[in-house]
Each structure stands twice: as C-alpha cells, then as structure tokens.
Write a protein that holds these residues in place. Sequence first.
Motif, PDB file in Angstrom:
ATOM      1  N   ALA A 282      80.798 -54.151  32.462  1.00  0.00           N
ATOM      2  CA  ALA A 282      80.907 -53.306  31.458  1.00  0.00           C
ATOM      3  C   ALA A 282      79.661 -52.395  31.167  1.00  0.00           C
ATOM      4  O   ALA A 282      79.952 -51.290  30.724  1.00  0.00           O
ATOM      5  CB  ALA A 282      81.327 -54.093  30.090  1.00  0.00           C
TER       6      ALA A 282
ATOM      7  N   SER B 182      79.994 -48.343  31.330  1.00  0.00           N
ATOM      8  CA  SER B 182      79.782 -47.721  30.012  1.00  0.00           C
ATOM      9  C   SER B 182      78.618 -46.723  30.212  1.00  0.00           C
ATOM     10  O   SER B 182      78.678 -45.647  29.538  1.00  0.00           O
ATOM     11  CB  SER B 182      79.357 -48.904  28.904  1.00  0.00           C
TER      12      SER B 182
ATOM     13  N   TYR C 270      88.730 -52.906  30.643  1.00  0.00           N
ATOM     14  CA  TYR C 270      87.385 -52.168  29.982  1.00  0.00           C
ATOM     15  C   TYR C 270      87.851 -51.754  28.565  1.00  0.00           C
ATOM     16  O   TYR C 270      87.020 -52.042  27.430  1.00  0.00           O
ATOM     17  CB  TYR C 270      87.246 -50.746  30.630  1.00  0.00           C
TER      18      TYR C 270
ATOM     19  N   LYS D  49      85.614 -53.398  25.474  1.00  0.00           N
ATOM     20  CA  LYS D  49      84.890 -52.308  24.607  1.00  0.00           C
ATOM     21  C   LYS D  49      85.449 -52.656  23.258  1.00  0.00           C
ATOM     22  O   LYS D  49      84.614 -51.919  22.597  1.00  0.00           O
ATOM     23  CB  LYS D  49      85.636 -50.997  25.264  1.00  0.00           C
ATOM     24  N   SER D  50      86.383 -53.164  22.834  1.00  0.00           N
ATOM     25  CA  SER D  50      86.956 -53.413  21.481  1.00  0.00           C
ATOM     26  C   SER D  50      86.083 -54.479  20.842  1.00  0.00           C
ATOM     27  O   SER D  50      86.204 -54.792  19.644  1.00  0.00           O
ATOM     28  CB  SER D  50      88.172 -53.294  21.262  1.00  0.00           C
TER      29      SER D  50
ATOM     30  N   PHE E  24      80.077 -54.503  21.471  1.00  0.00           N
ATOM     31  CA  PHE E  24      79.992 -53.176  22.120  1.00  0.00           C
ATOM     32  C   PHE E  24      79.506 -52.145  21.203  1.00  0.00           C
ATOM     33  O   PHE E  24      79.279 -50.819  21.592  1.00  0.00           O
ATOM     34  CB  PHE E  24      81.286 -52.623  22.620  1.00  0.00           C
TER      35      PHE E  24
ATOM     36  N   LEU F  84      78.267 -48.131  21.971  1.00  0.00           N
ATOM     37  CA  LEU F  84      79.251 -47.116  21.559  1.00  0.00           C
ATOM     38  C   LEU F  84      78.513 -46.065  20.583  1.00  0.00           C
ATOM     39  O   LEU F  84      78.820 -44.880  20.653  1.00  0.00           O
ATOM     40  CB  LEU F  84      80.583 -47.242  21.317  1.00  0.00           C
TER      41      LEU F  84
ATOM     42  N   LEU G  16      88.038 -46.518  21.227  1.00  0.00           N
ATOM     43  CA  LEU G  16      88.426 -47.668  22.035  1.00  0.00           C
ATOM     44  C   LEU G  16      89.800 -47.510  22.809  1.00  0.00           C
ATOM     45  O   LEU G  16      90.402 -48.442  23.497  1.00  0.00           O
ATOM     46  CB  LEU G  16      88.840 -48.708  20.768  1.00  0.00           C
TER      47      LEU G  16
END
Length: 228
Positions: free
Chosen positions: A172, A176, A196, A200-201, A205, A209, A225
């Motif tokens: 990830a 990312s 992902y 990502k959620s 993360f 982000l 997301l």
Amino acid sequence: MTTNSQTTRLYHHPLSPFCRKVRLVLGEKRIEVELLEERYWEGGPELLRRNPAGKVPVLRHNGMLLAESQAICEYLDETVPQPPLMPKVPSERYEVRRLCAWFDDKFNAEVTQPILQERVWKKVMRTGHPDSRAVKSGLKAIKDHIDYLSQLLETRRWLAGNTLSLADFAAAAHFSCLDYISDVDWDRSEALTNWYATIKSRPAFRSILADQVPGIHPAPHYAELDFG
C-alpha cells in the motif's frame, strides 16, 4: 503501549514508500509520532549522524535512532505487539517477508523508482526534465505486478494470507505514492482495487491521504475512499 510525540519522531519524506510503510505501521499501532520532513538528497551532517547511510526513514523511539524501513517495522511489531502484523507460523512469516522484499526491491526498482524519479523527484530536486522512456517502462512493468497480485488475491483475503500483515502495508505504501500522481490502472484488477480500497479506509491511512507535496498536486481521486 502508546508513545507520545515528545519521544517518537519520524524523519521522512511524504512520497517515499519506505517512509510511508513505517507511518502506516505507526498508525496501525496507534503510536503518536511527530513527522519531520527531511530533504535527504541535500545530505548534511545531521542526516548522516542519524543514519550513516544518508537515507530516510529514521525513527527516534524510546531514545533509540532506528533506520531501514523493514527493520523499523519489525522492531515496532515486536515491541508493540497489538495489533500483530507478523504471523506466528514461520511459513506465514516467510511469505510476509517475501512480499515485503518483493515491493521494496523488485517493485521499487521496476515501477516506483523510475516513475517517481522522472515525474516527481526531478522536479523537486530540479535535476532536469522527465525521461519518457523510463516512465513508459515503469507503466509497462506495473501491469505485470498487478496481474501477479491479482492472482494472489484470488485465494487470499490479504496479500500474504487471510490476515492483514506488514506485506499489505509495504504494498500500500508503494501504490499510494503512485496513486498520488495517478499512475495506477485500477481498472485492470477489481480484486486489487477492492484490496486497496479496504486498506485505504483504515485509520492508519488518514495522515497519508492528507499529504501534499509542494508544486505537485495529488490526483483528484487520491483521498477518496471509494475512488470517486
């Protein structure tokens, strides 16, 4: 065990996958950390004092200076055991380490480094114009990697098995960085896209982000997301 920002400090760069891997582990372990951006390519005695290799990430934790992302992550997993990111079974730990090495060596050399070098680092470091051939090579290579990971996810919930592990954070971290500049063809694999989106959620993360690199804006979908 939680450490406050006075004792835990990460010297990093926002678009380094190796730094992001450590940040994701810190987030997953709920270790509070102070982030200090390091222009490592400029060198200097302080950087070399913290890490004679002249690289980031470097983590200051409990009075220790720790370098090399994989070593840092495994140290954190051993000293802050919950939630665990390495399996207890040796064969399963092997698979996690194999995939971490896959991303930090093979994927980085074939995909992350050539693409980021041409599209990001040359601009940030002011070292010339992008080499389109290197970018095309990286974009071609990522297709094979996506196909391989899709095969793994056909029989596994996560990349290294049925539980979330350090391998997922290593992957990830690289994806990312590339997604920041919109260089991942998410349409190529529904399985990888779903993987992902799931990772990502996670709360770990959130700081990733929120990253912004001056002069280089993230892709419109980067922080969404659901991929918009």
